[in-house]
Design a protein around this motif. Structure first.
Motif, mmCIF file in Angstrom:
data_model
loop_
_atom_site.group_PDB
_atom_site.id
_atom_site.type_symbol
_atom_site.label_atom_id
_atom_site.label_comp_id
_atom_site.label_asym_id
_atom_site.label_seq_id
_atom_site.Cartn_x
_atom_site.Cartn_y
_atom_site.Cartn_z
ATOM 1 N N TRP A 147 -8.349 -2.403 1.731
ATOM 2 C CA TRP A 147 -7.223 -1.553 2.109
ATOM 3 C C TRP A 147 -6.366 -1.168 0.920
ATOM 4 O O TRP A 147 -5.894 -0.033 0.820
ATOM 5 C CB TRP A 147 -6.373 -2.243 3.180
ATOM 6 C CG TRP A 147 -7.059 -2.311 4.505
ATOM 7 C CD1 TRP A 147 -7.512 -3.430 5.137
ATOM 8 C CD2 TRP A 147 -7.408 -1.216 5.353
ATOM 9 N NE1 TRP A 147 -8.113 -3.100 6.328
ATOM 10 C CE2 TRP A 147 -8.059 -1.750 6.477
ATOM 11 C CE3 TRP A 147 -7.226 0.160 5.263
ATOM 12 C CZ2 TRP A 147 -8.536 -0.948 7.506
ATOM 13 C CZ3 TRP A 147 -7.689 0.955 6.289
ATOM 14 C CH2 TRP A 147 -8.332 0.407 7.399
ATOM 15 N N ILE A 148 -6.148 -2.096 -0.021
ATOM 16 C CA ILE A 148 -5.278 -1.767 -1.161
ATOM 17 C C ILE A 148 -5.943 -0.709 -2.041
ATOM 18 O O ILE A 148 -5.256 0.090 -2.682
ATOM 19 C CB ILE A 148 -4.927 -3.039 -1.976
ATOM 20 C CG1 ILE A 148 -3.607 -2.822 -2.751
ATOM 21 C CG2 ILE A 148 -6.028 -3.423 -2.936
ATOM 22 C CD1 ILE A 148 -2.375 -2.802 -1.893
ATOM 23 N N ALA A 158 -4.864 2.912 -1.629
ATOM 24 C CA ALA A 158 -3.517 3.342 -1.993
ATOM 25 C C ALA A 158 -3.531 4.331 -3.155
ATOM 26 O O ALA A 158 -2.560 5.063 -3.355
ATOM 27 C CB ALA A 158 -2.658 2.131 -2.352
ATOM 28 N N SER A 191 0.829 -1.210 0.000
ATOM 29 C CA SER A 191 0.000 0.000 0.000
ATOM 30 C C SER A 191 0.859 1.255 0.000
ATOM 31 O O SER A 191 0.626 2.187 -0.779
ATOM 32 C CB SER A 191 -0.931 0.006 1.221
ATOM 33 O OG SER A 191 -1.831 -1.069 1.188
#
Length: 216
Positions: free
Chosen positions: A95-96, A99, A40
């Motif tokens: 979550w990624i 990024a 990330s």
């Protein structure tokens, strides 16, 4: 395997990924929280032309990535969706996706709300009301051609794990729009064996075992 090597080398050259040792990338290894944090931070830094700097008195080589992520992306990458530090597909995708800015995920596929069956059929992944936010970000990755699903019907297997090889493919699509995939998901059949594809859970009203079930 050759494609995996090319992708992993490219991402390592950009500072986005790292091997599991000086001589190994371990493509079949399941993704961990530490690795997700490194990926990330690396994606965000490469996109924004930032530098990931060392921190004072680090306890681990990953400390600088945790500091970067906390500074620029999110206060902390929660591990609520991990098992012993191994990230689930649901947690990884959520979550990624943070990024990159949402504007980087131009939609190239028509994936209507509700079509990713194992997200729609079982809203039992969170207890704090955040399911819709997580689901929306996963749909965004499908529409952008970064995620394609594990079946022709778009099943995501949210509680499964992702390997480092799968991660390199996904990250490559994130940073290079030319690598993103166009597709058309099939509608789930209403009869025949395929009509029963999905995940099934039974807890017998026992709150201590809400995950008891199976996938078909």
């Amino acid at each position: 395997q050759h494609g995996i090597t090319i992708r992993s080398n490219r991402l390592m050259n950009l500072g986005i990924t790292a091997g599991t040792s000086a001589s190994k990338f371990s493509p079949d290894q399941n993704l961990t929280t530490d690795q997700l944090t490194v990926f990330s931070g690396g994606i965000h830094a490469a996109y924004h032309h930032n530098e990931i700097v060392e921190v004072q008195n680090p306890s681990s080589w990953t400390d600088k990535y945790y500091y970067y992520v906390e500074q620029y992306i999110e206060a902390v990458i929660e591990t609520v969706f991990s098992v012993a530090g191994i990230m689930t597909a649901l947690a990884f995708a959520y979550w990624i996706s943070k990024a990159l800015p949402d504007s980087a995920y131009t939609a190239i596929n028509n994936v209507p709300d509700g079509q990713i069956l194992d997200l729609t059929e079982n809203k039992i992944y969170t207890e704090d009301g955040s399911f819709d936010e997580i689901s929306n970000r996963i749909y965004m990755l499908y529409r952008a051609g970064i995620l394609t699903g594990n079946t022709a019907y778009g099943h995501f297997n949210p509680k499964g794990y992702v390997t480092r090889a799968e991660v390199t493919a996904i990250i490559t699509r994130m940073i290079d729009p030319d690598q993103r995939k166009t597709f058309q998901l099939k509608a789930k059949p209403t009869s025949g064996p395929a009509a029963f594809l999905g995940e099934y859970f039974a807890s017998d009203n026992d709150a201590s075992r809400p995950w008891l079930g199976c996938s078909l």
